[in-house]
Scaffold this motif. Structure first.
Motif, PDB file in Angstrom:
ATOM      1  N   HIS A 164       0.868  -1.179   0.000  1.00 44.08           N
ATOM      2  CA  HIS A 164       0.000   0.000   0.000  1.00 44.08           C
ATOM      3  C   HIS A 164       0.901   1.223   0.000  1.00 44.08           C
ATOM      4  CE1 HIS A 164      -3.451   2.555   0.767  1.00 44.08           C
ATOM      5  NE2 HIS A 164      -2.819   3.106   1.800  1.00 44.08           N
ATOM      6  N   GLU A 165       0.687   2.086  -1.006  1.00 42.07           N
ATOM      7  CA  GLU A 165       1.527   3.269  -1.181  1.00 42.07           C
ATOM      8  C   GLU A 165       3.002   2.883  -1.255  1.00 42.07           C
ATOM      9  OE1 GLU A 165       0.396   5.940   1.972  1.00 42.07           O
ATOM     10  OE2 GLU A 165      -1.447   6.533   0.928  1.00 42.07           O
ATOM     11  N   ARG A 211       4.641   0.423   0.083  1.00 41.80           N
ATOM     12  CA  ARG A 211       5.242  -0.252   1.237  1.00 41.80           C
ATOM     13  C   ARG A 211       4.616  -1.624   1.442  1.00 41.80           C
ATOM     14  NH1 ARG A 211       3.511   2.735   5.824  1.00 41.80           N
ATOM     15  NH2 ARG A 211       4.705   1.216   7.032  1.00 41.80           N
ATOM     16  N   ASP A 257      -5.715  -1.351  -1.865  1.00 44.50           N
ATOM     17  CA  ASP A 257      -6.195  -0.105  -1.271  1.00 44.50           C
ATOM     18  C   ASP A 257      -6.639  -0.391   0.156  1.00 44.50           C
ATOM     19  OD1 ASP A 257      -7.054   2.466  -0.832  1.00 44.50           O
ATOM     20  OD2 ASP A 257      -8.957   2.206  -1.893  1.00 44.50           O
ATOM     21  N   PRO A 276      -4.949   0.417   3.930  1.00 41.38           N
ATOM     22  CA  PRO A 276      -3.908   0.848   4.862  1.00 41.38           C
ATOM     23  C   PRO A 276      -3.779  -0.063   6.079  1.00 41.38           C
ATOM     24  CG  PRO A 276      -5.813   2.297   5.008  1.00 41.38           C
ATOM     25  CD  PRO A 276      -6.044   1.408   3.825  1.00 41.38           C
TER      26      PRO A 276
END
Length: 215
Positions: free
Chosen positions: A152-153, A155, A194, A196
């Motif tokens: 996510h992002e 990482r 998507d 976190p």
């Protein structure tokens, strides 16, 4: 169209879920972090419910520290408990205990072989979404991938899916890094999600305030 003379398709072996819930959690202030509550539900129960909802085979919960209280927190869930008396030696001992249990599982009725994929999740990560686990398993099966990790992002996070070809290597690990050691020498499939929640673990009391279950 499938021919009527084609042999019936064999049912795909169900995956196994493993929840690691045996550690000391020494950084957490005020008791066992797995038993700390979010909206009245213990952290470990949230993590276990996610795995149970997403995995189509048995869910194994490895317990060690505070084992009886962790068991009680999961009362009523369809999970099997695995005792790890060596939990103080690090996470790798819990992974090894789980692998030994997976190796001893009976072949499910109607299946042609033992489970081919195992999802390893952490008991202190209550915000992972069930659909994230389902996507990881789908990718692992469709691509015949050996290791699948969510990102996510950019990482990497948890949980992680391993093909059973890696079980012997997992059982041979030591220390507190768990399956991450294999990432350095094996091919890893990264799946962007998507969610976190794959990064949000509970290590301190302050983490409870920042964890978002994504609902």
């Amino acid at each position: 169209m499938t021919s009527s003379n084609s042999p019936p398709r064999q049912p795909q072996p169900p995956a196994v879920g493993v929840l690691l819930a045996a550690g000391l959690g020494s950084r957490f202030e005020g008791g066992n972090k797995l038993l700390a509550e979010l909206d009245g539900v213990p952290v470990v129960r949230r993590a276990a419910e996610t795995l149970r909802a997403a995995v189509d085979g048995p869910v194994l919960v490895v317990v060690g520290h505070d084992a009886e209280r962790v068991r009680a927190a999961l009362d009523g869930l369809d999970v099997r408990f695995v005792d790890n008396p060596d939990y103080e030696r690090g996470q790798a001992t819990s992974v090894a205990a789980a692998v030994a249990e997976v190796d001893g599982l009976d072949v499910p009725d109607g299946a042609s072989e033992q489970p081919t994929h195992v999802v390893f999740a952490l008991g202190d990560m209550p915000a992972v979404r069930p659909e994230t686990v389902e996507r990881l398993l789908t990718v692992a099966r469709d691509r015949e991938a050996g290791i699948v990790v969510p990102t996510h992002e950019g990482r990497r996070g948890n949980p992680v899916v391993f093909h059973r070809q890696h079980l012997s290597s997992l059982a041979a690990l030591d220390g507190d890094r768990g399956g991450r050691t294999l990432f350095e020498r094996e091919a890893v499939t990264r799946l962007a999600v998507d969610d976190p929640g794959i990064h949000r673990d509970v290590d301190t009391a302050a983490d409870l305030d920042s964890v978002d279950d994504g609902q």
